[in-house]
Design an enzyme around this catalytic site. Structure first.
Site, mmCIF file in Angstrom:
data_model
loop_
_atom_site.group_PDB
_atom_site.id
_atom_site.type_symbol
_atom_site.label_atom_id
_atom_site.label_comp_id
_atom_site.label_asym_id
_atom_site.label_seq_id
_atom_site.Cartn_x
_atom_site.Cartn_y
_atom_site.Cartn_z
ATOM 1 N N ARG A 14 0.980 -1.148 -0.135
ATOM 2 C CA ARG A 14 0.036 0.050 -0.184
ATOM 3 C C ARG A 14 0.799 1.297 -0.115
ATOM 4 O O ARG A 14 2.057 1.233 0.100
ATOM 5 C CB ARG A 14 -1.113 0.083 1.372
ATOM 6 C CG ARG A 14 -0.313 0.113 2.575
ATOM 7 C CD ARG A 14 -1.075 -0.233 3.744
ATOM 8 N NE ARG A 14 -1.682 -1.271 3.791
ATOM 9 C CZ ARG A 14 -1.079 -2.777 4.121
ATOM 10 N NH1 ARG A 14 0.179 -2.737 4.375
ATOM 11 N NH2 ARG A 14 -1.638 -3.579 4.009
ATOM 12 N N ASP A 61 9.699 -10.857 6.474
ATOM 13 C CA ASP A 61 9.828 -9.759 7.674
ATOM 14 C C ASP A 61 11.414 -9.323 7.475
ATOM 15 O O ASP A 61 12.056 -10.091 7.376
ATOM 16 C CB ASP A 61 9.856 -10.831 8.954
ATOM 17 C CG ASP A 61 10.097 -9.730 10.333
ATOM 18 O OD1 ASP A 61 10.562 -8.596 9.923
ATOM 19 O OD2 ASP A 61 10.065 -10.203 11.090
ATOM 20 N N TYR A 152 11.044 7.153 15.471
ATOM 21 C CA TYR A 152 11.070 7.306 13.948
ATOM 22 C C TYR A 152 12.135 7.960 13.468
ATOM 23 O O TYR A 152 12.759 7.879 12.374
ATOM 24 C CB TYR A 152 9.758 7.686 13.497
ATOM 25 C CG TYR A 152 9.188 7.755 12.196
ATOM 26 C CD1 TYR A 152 8.807 6.467 11.508
ATOM 27 C CD2 TYR A 152 9.280 8.910 11.564
ATOM 28 C CE1 TYR A 152 8.391 6.642 10.198
ATOM 29 C CE2 TYR A 152 8.795 8.811 10.013
ATOM 30 C CZ TYR A 152 8.500 7.666 9.294
ATOM 31 O OH TYR A 152 7.951 7.813 8.134
ATOM 32 N N LYS A 156 15.001 7.309 10.752
ATOM 33 C CA LYS A 156 14.894 7.758 9.454
ATOM 34 C C LYS A 156 16.604 8.696 9.127
ATOM 35 O O LYS A 156 17.008 8.813 8.117
ATOM 36 C CB LYS A 156 13.801 8.821 9.329
ATOM 37 C CG LYS A 156 12.637 8.099 9.018
ATOM 38 C CD LYS A 156 12.720 7.053 8.013
ATOM 39 C CE LYS A 156 11.304 6.676 7.545
ATOM 40 N NZ LYS A 156 11.182 5.434 6.654
#
Length: 251
Positions: A14, A61, A152, A156
């Protein structure tokens, strides 16, 4: 470059991953559509094949070394050696630092950072053997810091250093490595963020757009187009770069 053009896109069921897989198929690549749940890849694969492209759904995974190695080996066996890798798989476990659990930290770092490392280590063998390869890692504007995303943001930012080091190590083998740092992109992930903070998604997007110089939020196809450029021959002299696709210098 060899005649075989095979790309692996992770997190491709997606959002940005799906749009990227579809775009690369239109660019002539056979695409391995990878996600944690192989069945969830069906829609992306169907979109590609209906358009005359070649796609293979692969459940993996990315943070599990054995499963990642097996997935890359399967792609090589069924489609051909993968010479393009787009590390897009990711999750969020947002919270303020004092509320964040060890598990929330570990889960996000594992998927984004370890997952990219494991998948790249497996795929690069095919690239270096061929003397041509393209690696694109999905970073984020959150690498510059974002409240409630210490895990996060760290992941990143880590991907940016990872990318630059890949460029240094693999350049002599004809392999480039670049990172894309999206700004606000309208996806299920950003919709979930809106829901978490109790804001209607349309209002959430409108508020974000007011802060973006081009006055709109991004869509997955904006990122897919940048990936398409970076994996093409026109970008053969672009490596080790972080490209912010955010509608402005910081969004």
């Amino acid at each position: 470059m060899t005649d075989t053009r095979v790309a692996i896109v992770t997190g491709a069921a997606r959002g940005i991953g799906a749009a990227t897989a579809v775009r690369l198929a239109r660019e002539g690549f056979a695409v391995a559509v990878c996600d944690l749940d192989e069945a969830a890849c069906a829609d992306t694969v169907e979109t590609i094949t209906k358009d005359g492209g070649t796609a293979l759904a692969v459940g993996v995974d990315v943070a599990d070394t054995a499963r990642a190695d097996a997935a890359v080996a399967r792609v090589a066996a069924e489609l051909g050696p993968p010479l393009v890798l787009v590390n897009n798989a990711g999750i969020t476990r947002d919270n303020l630092l004092f509320k964040m659990s060890d598990d929330d930290w570990d889960a996000v770092l594992s998927v984004h950072l370890r997952g990219s490392f494991v998948m790249t280590r497996a795929a690069q063998a095919h690239m270096t053997k061929a003397g041509w390869g393209r690696i694109v890692n999905l970073s984020s504007v959150s690498a510059l810091g974002n409240r409630g995303q210490v895990n996060y943001s760290a992941a990143k930012a880590g991907l940016q250093g990872f990318t630059k080091t890949l460029a240094i190590e693999l350049g002599r083998f004809g392999v480039t490595a670049n990172a894309i740092a999206p700004g606000f992109i309208a996806t299920e992930m950003t919709a979930a963020t809106a829901a978490r903070v109790g804001v209607d998604f349309e209002d959430f997007k409108a508020a974000a757009a007011r802060e973006i110089p081009v006055r709109r939020v991004g869509v997955p196809e904006d990122i897919a187009g940048t990936v398409a450029f970076l994996v093409g021959d026109d970008a053969s002299f672009v490596s080790g770069q972080v490209i912010y696709v955010a509608g402005g210098p910081r969004a």
